[in-house]
Motif scaffolding. Structure first.
Motif, short mmCIF file in Angstrom:
data_model
loop_
_atom_site.label_atom_id
_atom_site.label_comp_id
_atom_site.label_asym_id
_atom_site.label_seq_id
_atom_site.Cartn_x
_atom_site.Cartn_y
_atom_site.Cartn_z
N SER A 44 0.82 -1.22 0.00
CA SER A 44 0.00 0.00 0.00
C SER A 44 0.85 1.26 0.00
O SER A 44 2.00 1.28 0.46
CB SER A 44 -0.92 0.02 1.22
OG SER A 44 -0.16 0.15 2.41
N GLU A 45 0.26 2.33 -0.49
CA GLU A 45 0.90 3.63 -0.45
C GLU A 45 1.05 4.10 1.00
O GLU A 45 1.98 4.85 1.33
CB GLU A 45 0.10 4.64 -1.27
CG GLU A 45 0.78 5.99 -1.44
CD GLU A 45 2.11 5.90 -2.16
OE1 GLU A 45 3.00 6.73 -1.86
OE2 GLU A 45 2.28 5.01 -3.02
N TYR A 46 0.15 3.67 1.86
CA TYR A 46 0.23 4.02 3.28
C TYR A 46 1.57 3.58 3.87
O TYR A 46 2.24 4.36 4.57
CB TYR A 46 -0.94 3.37 4.02
CG TYR A 46 -0.96 3.60 5.51
CD1 TYR A 46 -1.52 4.76 6.06
CD2 TYR A 46 -0.42 2.66 6.39
CE1 TYR A 46 -1.54 4.96 7.43
CE2 TYR A 46 -0.44 2.85 7.76
CZ TYR A 46 -1.00 4.00 8.27
OH TYR A 46 -1.03 4.20 9.63
N LEU A 47 1.98 2.37 3.60
CA LEU A 47 3.27 1.89 4.12
C LEU A 47 4.43 2.59 3.43
O LEU A 47 5.48 2.79 4.05
CB LEU A 47 3.37 0.38 3.96
CG LEU A 47 2.41 -0.47 4.80
CD1 LEU A 47 2.73 -1.95 4.65
CD2 LEU A 47 2.42 -0.06 6.26
N THR A 48 4.27 2.94 2.17
CA THR A 48 5.32 3.69 1.48
C THR A 48 5.54 5.04 2.17
O THR A 48 6.69 5.51 2.31
CB THR A 48 4.95 3.92 0.01
OG1 THR A 48 4.82 2.65 -0.64
CG2 THR A 48 6.01 4.74 -0.71
N LEU A 62 -9.20 1.98 5.63
CA LEU A 62 -9.18 3.12 4.70
C LEU A 62 -8.09 3.02 3.65
O LEU A 62 -8.28 3.47 2.51
CB LEU A 62 -8.99 4.42 5.47
CG LEU A 62 -10.24 5.16 5.95
CD1 LEU A 62 -9.85 6.49 6.57
CD2 LEU A 62 -11.23 5.36 4.82
N PHE A 63 -6.95 2.43 3.99
CA PHE A 63 -5.78 2.52 3.09
C PHE A 63 -5.30 1.17 2.57
O PHE A 63 -4.35 1.12 1.79
CB PHE A 63 -4.63 3.24 3.80
CG PHE A 63 -5.01 4.60 4.32
CD1 PHE A 63 -5.28 5.63 3.43
CD2 PHE A 63 -5.12 4.84 5.68
CE1 PHE A 63 -5.65 6.89 3.90
CE2 PHE A 63 -5.48 6.09 6.15
CZ PHE A 63 -5.75 7.12 5.26
N GLY A 64 -5.94 0.08 2.98
CA GLY A 64 -5.61 -1.21 2.39
C GLY A 64 -5.96 -1.23 0.91
O GLY A 64 -6.94 -0.62 0.48
N GLU A 65 -5.16 -1.93 0.11
CA GLU A 65 -5.31 -1.86 -1.35
C GLU A 65 -5.68 -3.21 -1.97
O GLU A 65 -5.13 -3.61 -3.00
CB GLU A 65 -4.03 -1.29 -1.98
CG GLU A 65 -3.73 0.13 -1.54
CD GLU A 65 -2.57 0.78 -2.27
OE1 GLU A 65 -2.10 0.21 -3.28
OE2 GLU A 65 -2.14 1.87 -1.84
#
Length: 731
Positions: A587-591, A663-666
């Motif tokens: 995910s972009e969240y972890l990035t 919300l941010f899982g892809e």
């Protein structure tokens, strides 16, 4: 340029002598990874390429697929990479990538009607990455706009491992029918080989071998001669001349001059027909004096086609070429010997078996390491508003409007759904004379959706699972616009295959993409492989770009933007309406905030999901649809909100994962549907995919979002500001 010792020994054994300088260079290029797929071809049998709709599958310049219920109208599909050239010279490298894939379309007798570009660069905050981005986009837009072929869809992604080696993948769709279609298979001995188009120079020498090795630290200066220089105005003339040649039935077979230049195109043409050729290189029309035989054979000068022409039609071909201010040279003829023979100034410089030249390169049996997924290690203490603003504003998830607004997507007047949505939708008109001109041909009533892309975060985290997700996401893009997936082509990009971990990851993306396309019954009808995308900065993430098309009756499709009048449903989210554990892997969240996690689990029956989604998207009660993938639900909702269409959303599922996960899982294979008949949507997906009630759309022009008791509120202007990262930086 030089042959490896092992290849040299094979060539000597076949020829019974030492190869000439021209032969050695020709074998070195045609046996390169770029042309011969020596490391990848053993893996490509994983793909299903057959189907009732497939007319021409892998192996030709482009695939040919029949459109359903269209009275015999075909489309061509092709994709290629121009990665190394675009690093050395971003403008010309990207521009000639467009020119090459368009000529692949011409060589099937088709008229090009649409382009898609998928672009991958290093971190956006690096000056060099932005320099490459600006040059590549300028090259694509200049060439595509000048030749009058719209660029209607694509993707752009940023990842630190592309810093030393960007990727430029370009796809093209063309229109043709059974009567007009030709192939790259030579037909009959005695026919002439006619070179039509631009004059030949020394540009692009050794381009195929250059694309088959890692980029050196000094590549931007030392490898500049291997990059071709394009002339879109000549290409436009070539497009129209090709149309005239096809109209008059003057062409027996054709091959565009791309990798390995004239030597590659002409030898492959005759080898595919089990025939041979005799070519006199001094007959080639050139623009530079004192060229030698190797230069004539391997120069990759652009805007050139090799045609097989019956002797009685040669004069007419010359007349048409002259009418369009193009050069035309009769360079030789097709023979029945099976030998590929080239002479230069009275000397035979090439004399070898055509099939051995084209197909004789041995495959590489390379060791590989199975990739593993990371352990779960999530960041702590990230505030919800910080997370939302960082993810929505990330260049990976922000608006790509700065990119696609430089492309003319309206030329040819076919684009019903323009760039910026999940997929472009084109109005298909019948192939035939002047097929590119609006109004000259009858309507088929077929709408053609077109999507392309990949996500390096997914496949870097989990090559196999991420590639499956890439295929499902592209299919979801098509189905969200109400179309049934028809076919796909792929561009498989990897690093140096001689490294076991890199080859293992590459094998993972091949198997993952093939498995999901097979599950979805999408034939992969052609493609391209680009390996050795490696540099002093390290290998790229394994990147399986997929370009796919779908069809429907009519051209209308539900928009991505909210109407403000319906209920909002989230379809396909396993973590909300099932027992699947939520995941943030890829995910972009972890990035943005660090941490690792396994990749999310996909739907059990993705094929049923895609079929049902296409049906639901075509219902009158469906007001808006949007695929959820990059950035998760947060970014998807932000993309749907605009000045007149807002949303009030509440998720109350504390036992189904954290706020960040929800919300941010892809997880791909999810879609938000705005509908006037929520009950009907639930019934349609019953037993197919979970359906979760998100709330309602309204006319507030704002997003009011509450998740497990935590709330956010942003108006459309604030969201637009967050999503303008690329535009704000580059304009």
């Amino acid at each position: 340029m030089s042959l490896s010792d092992a290849d040299h020994d094979l060539v000597v054994e076949e020829l019974g002598r030492e190869p000439t300088q021209a032969e050695a260079a020709l074998f070195e290029n045609l046996w390169s990874e770029h042309c011969a797929y020596r490391s990848s071809r053993p893996l490509l049998g994983a793909f299903d390429s057959e189907g009732d709709q497939v007319v021409v599958g892998p192996g030709d310049d482009a695939a040919v697929v029949e459109l359903p219920d269209s009275d015999g109208t075909y489309i061509t599909m092709g994709i290629e990479s121009h990665n190394h050239p675009s690093y050395v010279d971003p403008f010309d490298g990207a521009a000639t990538g467009v020119g090459g894939i368009v000529r692949d379309t011409l060589s099937m007798g088709a008229y090009p009607i649409a382009l898609a570009d998928s672009l991958y660069f290093g971190d956006f905050d690096r000056e060099h990455s932005r320099y490459l981005l600006e040059g590549v986009v300028e090259g694509i837009s200049h060439y595509g706009n000048c030749i009058g072929v719209p660029t209607v869809t694509g993707s752009a992604a940023f990842h630190e491992d592309y810093e030393g080696n960007p990727l430029v993948n370009v796809s093209c769709i063309g229109l043709v029918d059974e009567e007009r279609m030709i192939t790259a298979v030579a037909q009959q001995p005695g026919n002439k080989l006619v070179l039509v188009g631009n004059s030949t120079g020394r540009d692009g020498l050794g381009g195929a071998s250059f694309a088959s090795e890692d980029l050196a630290e000094d590549a931007e200066t030392e490898d500049r001669p291997a990059v071709q220089v394009g002339d879109p105005y000549t290409e436009k003339l070539l497009i129209e001349a090709n149309e005239q040649l096809i109209d008059e039935g003057l062409i027996e077979s054709a091959r565009d001059l791309g990798a390995a230049g004239l030597g590659g195109a002409s030898s492959e043409l005759v080898a595919k027909g089990g025939l041979g050729a005799e070519i006199e290189l001094t007959e080639v029309h050139e623009r530079e004096p004192n060229m030698n035989a190797m230069e004539y054979l391997l120069a990759e000068s652009q805007e050139r086609m090799c045609y097989e022409v019956a002797p009685e039609n040669v004069d007419r071909v010359r007349e048409i070429a002259d009418r369009f201010d193009l050069g035309a040279s009769v360079i030789g003829e097709v023979t029945d010997t099976g030998d590929y023979v080239c002479t230069f100034e009275g000397e035979t410089v090439v004399d070898c078996d055509a099939e051995f030249l084209g197909e004789g390169a041995p495959f590489n049996d390379l060791p590989f390491e199975e990739p593993t997924q990371p352990e779960r290690d999530l960041p702590d203490g990230v505030a919800l508003d910080d997370a939302f603003e960082s993810v929505v504003a990330s260049p990976n998830t922000a608006s790509k409007r700065w990119v696609y607004r430089q492309y003319d997507h309206e030329v040819q007047v076919r684009t019903a759904t323009p760039p910026g949505d999940d997929a472009a939708v084109l109005a298909v008109r019948e192939a035939g004379a002047a097929a590119g001109q609006a109004g000259d041909d009858g309507e088929t009533g077929v709408g053609l959706a077109y999507t392309a892309g990949a996500d390096p975060n997914w496949t870097d985290t989990a090559p196999y699972e991420g590639a499956r997700a890439v295929a499902l996401e592209n299919a979801t893009n098509l189905a969200a616009k109400g179309t049934t997936p028809l076919a796909a082509v792929d561009c498989l990009n990897g690093g140096n295959p001689e490294k076991p971990d890199v080859y293992g990851a590459f094998k993972g993306i091949v198997d993952g993409l093939a498995d999901m396309c097979s599950t979805l019954d999408i034939p992969v009808v052609g493609g391209n492989v680009s390996l050795y995308n490696d540099s002093v900065a390290g290998p790229i993430p394994p990147t399986p770009t997929l370009a796919a098309v779908g069809t429907k009756d009519g051209y209308e499709a539900p928009p991505m933007s909210l109407s403000g009048e319906g209920e909002l449903l989230l379809v396909g989210a396993r973590a909300l309406e099932g027992d699947a554990e939520p995941r943030l892997g890829g995910s972009e969240y972890l990035t943005q905030f660090g941490g690792t996690d396994r990749f999310p689990t996909l739907l059990d029956t993705p094929d049923a999901f895609i079929e049902t989604l296409a049906d639901v998207a075509n219902e009158d009660a469906t007001l808006a649809t949007h695929d959820l993938c990059h950035g998760g639900l947060a970014v998807g909702l932000a993309e749907m909100v605009h000045e007149d269409g807002g949303a009030s959303v509440e998720i109350d599922a504390p036992n189904k994962g954290s706020v960040a996960e929800l919300l941010f899982g892809e997880q791909p294979g999810r879609v938000v549907i705005e509908t006037a008949d929520a009950r009907a949507v639930r019934e349609a997906f019953d037993g197919v995919a979970p359906v979760y009630d998100l709330g309602s759309a309204d006319e507030s022009g704002a997003l009011d979002l509450t998740v497990n008791g935590q709330s956010l509120a942003y108006n459309a202007d604030e969201i637009a500001g967050l999503r303008s990262t690329i535009t704000n930086e580059l304009e």
